[in-house]
Design a protein around this motif. Structure first.
Motif, PDB file in Angstrom:
ATOM      1  N   ILE A 107     -66.107  -0.349  21.507  1.00 22.20           N
ATOM      2  CA  ILE A 107     -64.522  -1.020  21.229  1.00 22.20           C
ATOM      3  C   ILE A 107     -64.497  -2.583  21.074  1.00 22.20           C
ATOM      4  CG2 ILE A 107     -62.377  -1.014  22.270  1.00 22.20           C
ATOM      5  CD1 ILE A 107     -62.856   1.619  23.798  1.00 22.20           C
ATOM      6  N   ARG A 108     -65.573  -3.072  21.923  1.00 24.14           N
ATOM      7  CA  ARG A 108     -65.260  -4.610  21.995  1.00 24.14           C
ATOM      8  C   ARG A 108     -66.197  -5.088  20.703  1.00 24.14           C
ATOM      9  NH1 ARG A 108     -64.331  -5.724  27.795  1.00 24.14           N
ATOM     10  NH2 ARG A 108     -64.777  -7.977  27.293  1.00 24.14           N
ATOM     11  N   LEU A 109     -67.039  -4.439  20.109  1.00 23.37           N
ATOM     12  CA  LEU A 109     -67.975  -4.806  19.220  1.00 23.37           C
ATOM     13  C   LEU A 109     -67.413  -5.645  18.340  1.00 23.37           C
ATOM     14  CD1 LEU A 109     -71.063  -4.644  18.540  1.00 23.37           C
ATOM     15  CD2 LEU A 109     -70.329  -2.713  17.023  1.00 23.37           C
ATOM     16  N   MET A 111     -64.817  -8.138  18.391  1.00 20.99           N
ATOM     17  CA  MET A 111     -64.735  -9.099  19.135  1.00 20.99           C
ATOM     18  C   MET A 111     -66.125  -9.920  19.553  1.00 20.99           C
ATOM     19  SD  MET A 111     -61.458  -9.090  19.281  1.00 20.99           S
ATOM     20  CE  MET A 111     -60.815 -10.258  20.247  1.00 20.99           C
ATOM     21  N   THR A 112     -66.992  -9.162  19.861  1.00 19.39           N
ATOM     22  CA  THR A 112     -68.276  -9.489  20.415  1.00 19.39           C
ATOM     23  C   THR A 112     -68.873 -10.247  19.304  1.00 19.39           C
ATOM     24  OG1 THR A 112     -68.524  -7.775  21.663  1.00 19.39           O
ATOM     25  CG2 THR A 112     -70.259  -9.084  21.443  1.00 19.39           C
ATOM     26  N   ILE A 113     -68.768  -9.414  18.105  1.00 20.20           N
ATOM     27  CA  ILE A 113     -69.364 -10.068  16.484  1.00 20.20           C
ATOM     28  C   ILE A 113     -68.740 -11.564  16.279  1.00 20.20           C
ATOM     29  CG2 ILE A 113     -69.664  -9.791  14.262  1.00 20.20           C
ATOM     30  CD1 ILE A 113     -70.137  -6.900  14.980  1.00 20.20           C
ATOM     31  N   ALA A 114     -67.332 -11.700  16.613  1.00 26.48           N
ATOM     32  CA  ALA A 114     -66.590 -12.761  16.404  1.00 26.48           C
ATOM     33  C   ALA A 114     -66.900 -13.878  17.405  1.00 26.48           C
ATOM     34  CB  ALA A 114     -65.085 -12.387  16.179  1.00 26.48           C
ATOM     35  N   GLY A 115     -67.604 -13.489  18.541  1.00 25.30           N
ATOM     36  CA  GLY A 115     -67.595 -14.431  19.714  1.00 25.30           C
ATOM     37  C   GLY A 115     -66.424 -14.535  20.557  1.00 25.30           C
ATOM     38  N   ARG A 116     -65.636 -13.522  20.447  1.00 30.19           N
ATOM     39  CA  ARG A 116     -64.310 -13.727  21.039  1.00 30.19           C
ATOM     40  C   ARG A 116     -64.454 -12.554  22.277  1.00 30.19           C
ATOM     41  NH1 ARG A 116     -61.719 -14.468  16.051  1.00 30.19           N
ATOM     42  NH2 ARG A 116     -60.607 -12.494  16.233  1.00 30.19           N
ATOM     43  N   LEU A 157     -58.421  -0.991  16.652  1.00 33.82           N
ATOM     44  CA  LEU A 157     -57.104  -1.646  17.119  1.00 33.82           C
ATOM     45  C   LEU A 157     -57.528  -2.986  18.038  1.00 33.82           C
ATOM     46  CD1 LEU A 157     -55.055   1.457  18.347  1.00 33.82           C
ATOM     47  CD2 LEU A 157     -54.632  -0.101  16.415  1.00 33.82           C
ATOM     48  N   VAL A 158     -58.701  -3.080  18.298  1.00 32.85           N
ATOM     49  CA  VAL A 158     -58.933  -4.164  19.213  1.00 32.85           C
ATOM     50  C   VAL A 158     -58.493  -5.455  19.041  1.00 32.85           C
ATOM     51  CG1 VAL A 158     -61.541  -4.344  19.034  1.00 32.85           C
ATOM     52  CG2 VAL A 158     -60.415  -4.803  21.427  1.00 32.85           C
ATOM     53  N   THR A 159     -58.810  -5.878  17.671  1.00 33.45           N
ATOM     54  CA  THR A 159     -58.369  -7.178  17.029  1.00 33.45           C
ATOM     55  C   THR A 159     -57.196  -7.251  16.902  1.00 33.45           C
ATOM     56  OG1 THR A 159     -59.138  -6.722  14.888  1.00 33.45           O
ATOM     57  CG2 THR A 159     -60.829  -7.366  16.006  1.00 33.45           C
TER      58      THR A 159
END
Ligand code: ADP
Length: 240
Positions: A107-109, A111-116, A157-159
């Protein structure tokens, strides 16, 4: 009503000469913010092509797609990648989760890729709506198909994207899991004001939407607002 995404004179041609296929035939379309829009039509009429072009996953032959005020045709590859990552969510029929990551990590991926870091309150709300709280530390192989697809929806949805596109998201699910998934998508629109476009063959799924668009031969041929299942079935019987 503010527009989330717009197609202007959108033409998409595949192949050349005798092999030429007009997948989108000069489509003009506005998708409103904060609403659930369904797209129906026979196989091969251009639904997936439209969805991919609206989401910046594929480019038009001519015409344009605007996400909010951004003309996708004016973006270079890096800008388009960023726009897809930050402003668009996409749910595919195949869940496309990474098998070695837990549900929470999948789910967080984006955001992780974006460094956030995801906003914790937002993440909690999504996980609650999708009934995933007790599955967060499981890997995809330990989840049912319905749960895996809910993880894929949470990832979309996470972003907090401007718009989420879903291409037959319940296509691989049994009818109960499919119905549940669609109810969760409806709830995401109602609770979060999420803009959503869903491609579906299923009149029951389309009946959950605020507006159904009917496509045939690369064109949008009609629509029903606040559709009832009867109105959708009628329309399907008379030929979309
Ligand atoms: P739908 O999603 O409604 O089933 P598609 O958008 O997948 O329709 O396809 C629309 C038309 O474009 C079809 O005639 C299909 O065969 C053709 N098409 C789709 N993708 C390609 C491609 N990559 N190359 C050539 N033709 C394609």
């Amino acid at each position: 009503m503010p527009v989330a995404v717009r197609a202007v004179d959108a033409l998409k041609v595949y192949g050349e000469g005798q092999n030429e296929v007009i997948a989108l035939n000069h489509v003009d379309l506005e998708i409103a913010q904060g609403r659930f829009t369904a797209i129906m039509g026979p196989s091969g009429c251009g639904k997936s092509t439209l969805l991919h072009c609206l989401a910046g996953l594929d480019s038009l032959t001519s015409g344009k797609v605007m996400v909010g005020e951004t003309d996708l045709g004016g973006l270079d590859d890096d800008e388009l990648t960023r726009l897809r990552r930050d402003r668009i969510g996409f749910v595919f029929q195949a869940y496309n989760l990474l098998p070695m990551l837990t549900a929470a990590e999948n789910i967080r991926l984006p955001m992780t890729i974006a460094g956030r870091e995801p906003d914790p309150d937002w993440l909690e709300a999504i996980v609650e709506v999708l009934h995933l709280a007790d599955r967060m530390h499981h890997r995809p192989a330990e989840l049912s198909g319905g749960q895996q697809q809910r993880v894929a929806v949470a990832r979309a949805l996470v972003t907090r994207p401007d718009i989420v596109f879903a291409d037959e998201p319940a296509g691989n699910l049994d009818s109960r899991a499919g119905t549940e998934l669609l109810a969760f998508l409806r709830e995401a629109v109602d609770r979060f004001g999420q803009s959503l476009v869903l491609v579906t063959h299923d009149p029951n799924a389309a009946a959950l939407s605020d507006r159904v668009l009917f496509m045939a031969d690369g064109s949008v041929t009609g629509e029903i607002n606040a559709p009832s299942i009867e109105a959708i079935l009628d329309r399907a019987r008379t030929g979309a």
